[in-house]
Design a protein around this motif. Structure first.
Motif, PDB file in Angstrom:
ATOM      1  N   PHE A 167       0.643  -1.110   0.190  1.00 29.48           N
ATOM      2  CA  PHE A 167       0.213   0.052   0.030  1.00 29.48           C
ATOM      3  C   PHE A 167       0.872   1.005   0.050  1.00 29.48           C
ATOM      4  O   PHE A 167       0.634   2.076  -0.680  1.00 29.48           O
ATOM      5  CB  PHE A 167      -0.969  -0.193   1.335  1.00 29.48           C
ATOM      6  N   ASP A 168       1.815   1.396   0.877  1.00 32.90           N
ATOM      7  CA  ASP A 168       2.613   2.641   0.949  1.00 32.90           C
ATOM      8  C   ASP A 168       3.685   2.749  -0.314  1.00 32.90           C
ATOM      9  O   ASP A 168       3.491   3.977  -0.828  1.00 32.90           O
ATOM     10  CB  ASP A 168       3.425   2.434   2.199  1.00 32.90           C
ATOM     11  N   GLU A 169       3.947   1.571  -0.692  1.00 34.39           N
ATOM     12  CA  GLU A 169       4.966   1.794  -1.914  1.00 34.39           C
ATOM     13  C   GLU A 169       4.279   2.120  -3.225  1.00 34.39           C
ATOM     14  O   GLU A 169       4.963   2.573  -4.139  1.00 34.39           O
ATOM     15  CB  GLU A 169       5.748   0.421  -2.079  1.00 34.39           C
ATOM     16  N   ASN A 170       2.953   2.018  -3.265  1.00 32.72           N
ATOM     17  CA  ASN A 170       2.146   2.299  -4.654  1.00 32.72           C
ATOM     18  C   ASN A 170       1.554   3.709  -4.373  1.00 32.72           C
ATOM     19  O   ASN A 170       0.756   4.076  -5.261  1.00 32.72           O
ATOM     20  CB  ASN A 170       1.352   1.258  -4.804  1.00 32.72           C
ATOM     21  N   GLN A 171       1.838   4.371  -3.389  1.00 36.11           N
ATOM     22  CA  GLN A 171       0.980   5.636  -3.243  1.00 36.11           C
ATOM     23  C   GLN A 171       1.580   6.740  -4.328  1.00 36.11           C
ATOM     24  O   GLN A 171       0.435   7.546  -4.643  1.00 36.11           O
ATOM     25  CB  GLN A 171       1.353   6.364  -1.810  1.00 36.11           C
ATOM     26  N   HIS A 172       2.414   6.626  -5.002  1.00 31.27           N
ATOM     27  CA  HIS A 172       2.933   7.518  -6.123  1.00 31.27           C
ATOM     28  C   HIS A 172       1.911   7.332  -7.102  1.00 31.27           C
ATOM     29  O   HIS A 172       1.902   7.974  -8.058  1.00 31.27           O
ATOM     30  CB  HIS A 172       4.277   7.221  -6.346  1.00 31.27           C
ATOM     31  N   LEU A 173       1.115   6.136  -7.360  1.00 28.44           N
ATOM     32  CA  LEU A 173       0.290   5.815  -8.283  1.00 28.44           C
ATOM     33  C   LEU A 173      -1.177   6.412  -8.261  1.00 28.44           C
ATOM     34  O   LEU A 173      -1.980   6.149  -8.871  1.00 28.44           O
ATOM     35  CB  LEU A 173       0.224   4.264  -8.520  1.00 28.44           C
ATOM     36  N   ASN A 174      -1.390   7.030  -6.983  1.00 33.46           N
ATOM     37  CA  ASN A 174      -2.519   7.932  -6.988  1.00 33.46           C
ATOM     38  C   ASN A 174      -2.852   8.880  -8.033  1.00 33.46           C
ATOM     39  O   ASN A 174      -1.872   9.362  -8.383  1.00 33.46           O
ATOM     40  CB  ASN A 174      -2.540   8.605  -5.616  1.00 33.46           C
ATOM     41  N   GLY A 175      -4.008   8.705  -8.467  1.00 36.00           N
ATOM     42  CA  GLY A 175      -4.258   9.928  -9.822  1.00 36.00           C
ATOM     43  C   GLY A 175      -5.508   9.149 -10.350  1.00 36.00           C
ATOM     44  O   GLY A 175      -5.338   8.104 -10.430  1.00 36.00           O
ATOM     45  N   GLY A 176      -6.325  10.108 -11.150  1.00 34.67           N
ATOM     46  CA  GLY A 176      -7.375   9.501 -11.514  1.00 34.67           C
ATOM     47  C   GLY A 176      -8.341   8.793 -10.877  1.00 34.67           C
ATOM     48  O   GLY A 176      -8.522   9.453  -9.744  1.00 34.67           O
ATOM     49  N   SER A 177      -8.619   7.549 -11.219  1.00 33.81           N
ATOM     50  CA  SER A 177      -9.661   6.926 -10.629  1.00 33.81           C
ATOM     51  C   SER A 177      -8.887   6.197  -9.416  1.00 33.81           C
ATOM     52  O   SER A 177      -9.499   5.387  -8.542  1.00 33.81           O
ATOM     53  CB  SER A 177     -10.117   5.987 -11.337  1.00 33.81           C
ATOM     54  N   VAL A 178      -7.688   6.281  -9.159  1.00 33.44           N
ATOM     55  CA  VAL A 178      -6.850   5.600  -8.070  1.00 33.44           C
ATOM     56  C   VAL A 178      -6.618   6.740  -6.766  1.00 33.44           C
ATOM     57  O   VAL A 178      -5.890   7.614  -7.094  1.00 33.44           O
ATOM     58  CB  VAL A 178      -5.698   5.027  -8.535  1.00 33.44           C
ATOM     59  N   LYS A 179      -7.090   6.099  -5.659  1.00 33.90           N
ATOM     60  CA  LYS A 179      -6.840   7.151  -4.616  1.00 33.90           C
ATOM     61  C   LYS A 179      -6.668   5.932  -3.558  1.00 33.90           C
ATOM     62  O   LYS A 179      -7.654   5.450  -3.056  1.00 33.90           O
ATOM     63  CB  LYS A 179      -7.819   8.154  -4.380  1.00 33.90           C
ATOM     64  N   LEU A 180      -5.427   5.553  -3.226  1.00 33.15           N
ATOM     65  CA  LEU A 180      -5.249   4.774  -2.114  1.00 33.15           C
ATOM     66  C   LEU A 180      -5.507   5.227  -0.705  1.00 33.15           C
ATOM     67  O   LEU A 180      -4.482   5.486   0.073  1.00 33.15           O
ATOM     68  CB  LEU A 180      -3.731   3.976  -2.345  1.00 33.15           C
ATOM     69  N   ASP A 181      -6.530   4.953  -0.239  1.00 34.40           N
ATOM     70  CA  ASP A 181      -6.890   5.348   1.311  1.00 34.40           C
ATOM     71  C   ASP A 181      -7.025   3.904   2.339  1.00 34.40           C
ATOM     72  O   ASP A 181      -6.932   4.188   3.452  1.00 34.40           O
ATOM     73  CB  ASP A 181      -8.190   6.011   1.287  1.00 34.40           C
ATOM     74  N   HIS A 182      -7.472   2.849   1.810  1.00 28.26           N
ATOM     75  CA  HIS A 182      -7.778   1.708   2.609  1.00 28.26           C
ATOM     76  C   HIS A 182      -6.960   0.460   2.380  1.00 28.26           C
ATOM     77  O   HIS A 182      -6.543   0.181   1.486  1.00 28.26           O
ATOM     78  CB  HIS A 182      -9.269   1.388   2.339  1.00 28.26           C
ATOM     79  N   VAL A 183      -6.740  -0.043   3.834  1.00 28.02           N
ATOM     80  CA  VAL A 183      -5.910  -1.123   3.754  1.00 28.02           C
ATOM     81  C   VAL A 183      -7.042  -2.133   4.439  1.00 28.02           C
ATOM     82  O   VAL A 183      -7.256  -1.723   5.640  1.00 28.02           O
ATOM     83  CB  VAL A 183      -4.629  -1.388   4.503  1.00 28.02           C
ATOM     84  N   SER A 184      -7.766  -3.087   3.628  1.00 28.22           N
ATOM     85  CA  SER A 184      -8.695  -4.174   4.310  1.00 28.22           C
ATOM     86  C   SER A 184      -8.173  -5.156   4.988  1.00 28.22           C
ATOM     87  O   SER A 184      -7.720  -6.265   4.065  1.00 28.22           O
ATOM     88  CB  SER A 184      -9.797  -4.200   3.572  1.00 28.22           C
ATOM     89  N   MET A 185      -7.783  -5.376   6.048  1.00 32.15           N
ATOM     90  CA  MET A 185      -7.365  -6.579   6.857  1.00 32.15           C
ATOM     91  C   MET A 185      -7.683  -6.773   8.300  1.00 32.15           C
ATOM     92  O   MET A 185      -7.874  -5.803   8.723  1.00 32.15           O
ATOM     93  CB  MET A 185      -5.879  -6.678   6.477  1.00 32.15           C
ATOM     94  N   GLY A 186      -7.840  -7.921   8.576  1.00 28.68           N
ATOM     95  CA  GLY A 186      -8.044  -8.568   9.889  1.00 28.68           C
ATOM     96  C   GLY A 186      -9.395  -9.182  10.143  1.00 28.68           C
ATOM     97  O   GLY A 186     -10.502  -8.340   9.467  1.00 28.68           O
ATOM     98  N   MET A 187      -9.694 -10.022  10.715  1.00 25.69           N
ATOM     99  CA  MET A 187     -10.907 -10.536  10.828  1.00 25.69           C
ATOM    100  C   MET A 187     -11.114 -11.291  12.435  1.00 25.69           C
ATOM    101  O   MET A 187     -10.300 -10.345  13.218  1.00 25.69           O
ATOM    102  CB  MET A 187     -10.962 -11.952  10.061  1.00 25.69           C
ATOM    103  N   THR A 188     -12.012 -11.860  12.542  1.00 25.28           N
ATOM    104  CA  THR A 188     -12.359 -12.453  14.034  1.00 25.28           C
ATOM    105  C   THR A 188     -11.137 -12.384  14.878  1.00 25.28           C
ATOM    106  O   THR A 188     -10.837 -12.150  16.057  1.00 25.28           O
ATOM    107  CB  THR A 188     -13.268 -13.349  14.170  1.00 25.28           C
ATOM    108  N   ASN A 189     -10.203 -13.462  14.281  1.00 23.92           N
ATOM    109  CA  ASN A 189      -8.968 -13.891  15.215  1.00 23.92           C
ATOM    110  C   ASN A 189      -7.663 -12.821  14.980  1.00 23.92           C
ATOM    111  O   ASN A 189      -6.976 -13.026  16.001  1.00 23.92           O
ATOM    112  CB  ASN A 189      -8.727 -15.155  14.557  1.00 23.92           C
ATOM    113  N   ASP A 190      -7.851 -12.001  14.235  1.00 22.84           N
ATOM    114  CA  ASP A 190      -6.617 -11.457  14.319  1.00 22.84           C
ATOM    115  C   ASP A 190      -6.447  -9.918  13.999  1.00 22.84           C
ATOM    116  O   ASP A 190      -5.656  -9.278  13.536  1.00 22.84           O
ATOM    117  CB  ASP A 190      -5.750 -11.718  13.010  1.00 22.84           C
ATOM    118  N   LEU A 191      -7.730  -9.391  14.472  1.00 26.11           N
ATOM    119  CA  LEU A 191      -8.165  -7.838  14.162  1.00 26.11           C
ATOM    120  C   LEU A 191      -6.996  -6.826  14.793  1.00 26.11           C
ATOM    121  O   LEU A 191      -6.654  -5.886  14.373  1.00 26.11           O
ATOM    122  CB  LEU A 191      -9.463  -7.506  14.075  1.00 26.11           C
ATOM    123  N   GLU A 192      -6.620  -7.569  16.040  1.00 25.94           N
ATOM    124  CA  GLU A 192      -5.777  -6.459  16.772  1.00 25.94           C
ATOM    125  C   GLU A 192      -4.454  -6.345  16.080  1.00 25.94           C
ATOM    126  O   GLU A 192      -3.818  -5.252  15.875  1.00 25.94           O
ATOM    127  CB  GLU A 192      -5.690  -6.992  18.294  1.00 25.94           C
TER     128      GLU A 192
END
Ligand SMILES: *Cc1c(COP(=O)(O)O)cnc(C)c1O
Length: 233
Positions: free
Chosen positions: A185-210
């Motif tokens: 996610f961090d390494e691709n921030q330079h590719l923000n532009g047009g329809s790409v805007k990297l704001d979210h990292v979706s990860m973590g479920m019941t067992n590992d959300l912390e």
């Protein structure tokens, strides 16, 4: 597990809060998506009554059935399961988020269908962080190519990345997988532009959300801890 869905939701909110405090983060940065797969519509309504807005399903047909059954405009629906081209038309008509895109052809198909109805779909690129063959997602090396392609789309908005960790009894074991997603996610921030805007990292479920929150998750996807164990997948 005889607590009510309302109580389970409170408990999850407090887990998120505690994890954020430990990580020095603001809990408002972490969105909770309730994964209601295999559970009845009545469970979704119960969670909705407790203030839960974001719901996720991993099967197109099940999602469709529940949306028809429940039909409540205030719900924000996420699709988190394996993509199928023939389901995309229907999905872009009604789903707000598709979290599981990892091929150009799906981006193109969503663009094509969404443009016809003038609806913009929020998407996440699913990255295979567990490096298990059976898990879906693209390799981290393929993320830049997908993002560059997505920049010029108009009806697909790429809002970030999604990953599923290996199932592990000890959440600490998957910290490295979450780190890989955040790093990608961090390494691709330079590719923000047009329809790409990297704001979210979706990860973590019941067992590992912390652990996921400590590593920078902005979206946790929780099923079991809200709705109880599933009898089938
Ligand atoms: C089932 C599922 C979840 C939720 O898993 P739990 O362990 O029940 O919290 C999260 N994300 C995806 C993609 C899923 O399929």
């Amino acid at each position: 597990m005889s607590r009510s869905i309302a109580e389970n939701l409170k408990q999850i909110q407090s887990r998120i809060q505690t994890a954020c405090e430990k990580a020095g983060r603001d809990p408002s940065e972490v969105m909770l998506v309730a994964i209601s797969k295999t559970k009845p519509g009545s469970d979704i309504l119960e969670a909705l009554e407790s203030g839960q807005i974001h719901f996720g399903e991993n099967r197109a047909r099940e999602l469709q059935q529940k949306m028809d059954e429940i039909s409540r405009d205030e719900i924000v629906w996420h699709f988190v399961g394996p993509m199928q081209t023939n389901k995309i038309k229907y999905m872009v008509e009604r789903v707000d988020w598709i979290q599981s895109i990892y091929k150009r052809k799906y981006l193109n198909e969503i663009e094509k269908r969404a443009s016809k109805i003038g609806r913009v779909i929020n998407t996440l690129i699913q990255v295979n962080i567990s490096r298990e063959d059976q898990k879906q997602g693209c390799d981290p090396e393929n993320v830049p190519g997908l993002l560059k392609h997505a920049q010029s789309l108009e009806y697909v908005r790429v809002c970030g990345l999604m990953g599923m960790a290996t199932y592990a009894a000890e959440p600490e074991e998957v910290r490295k997988e979450f780190q890989l997603l955040k790093q990608t996610f961090d390494e691709n921030q330079h590719l923000n532009g047009g329809s790409v805007k990297l704001d979210h990292v979706s990860m973590g479920m019941t067992n590992d959300l912390e652990v996921a929150i400590e590593e920078g998750s902005t979206m946790v996807r929780v099923g079991t801890a809200i709705f109880g164990e599933r009898n089938y997948e």
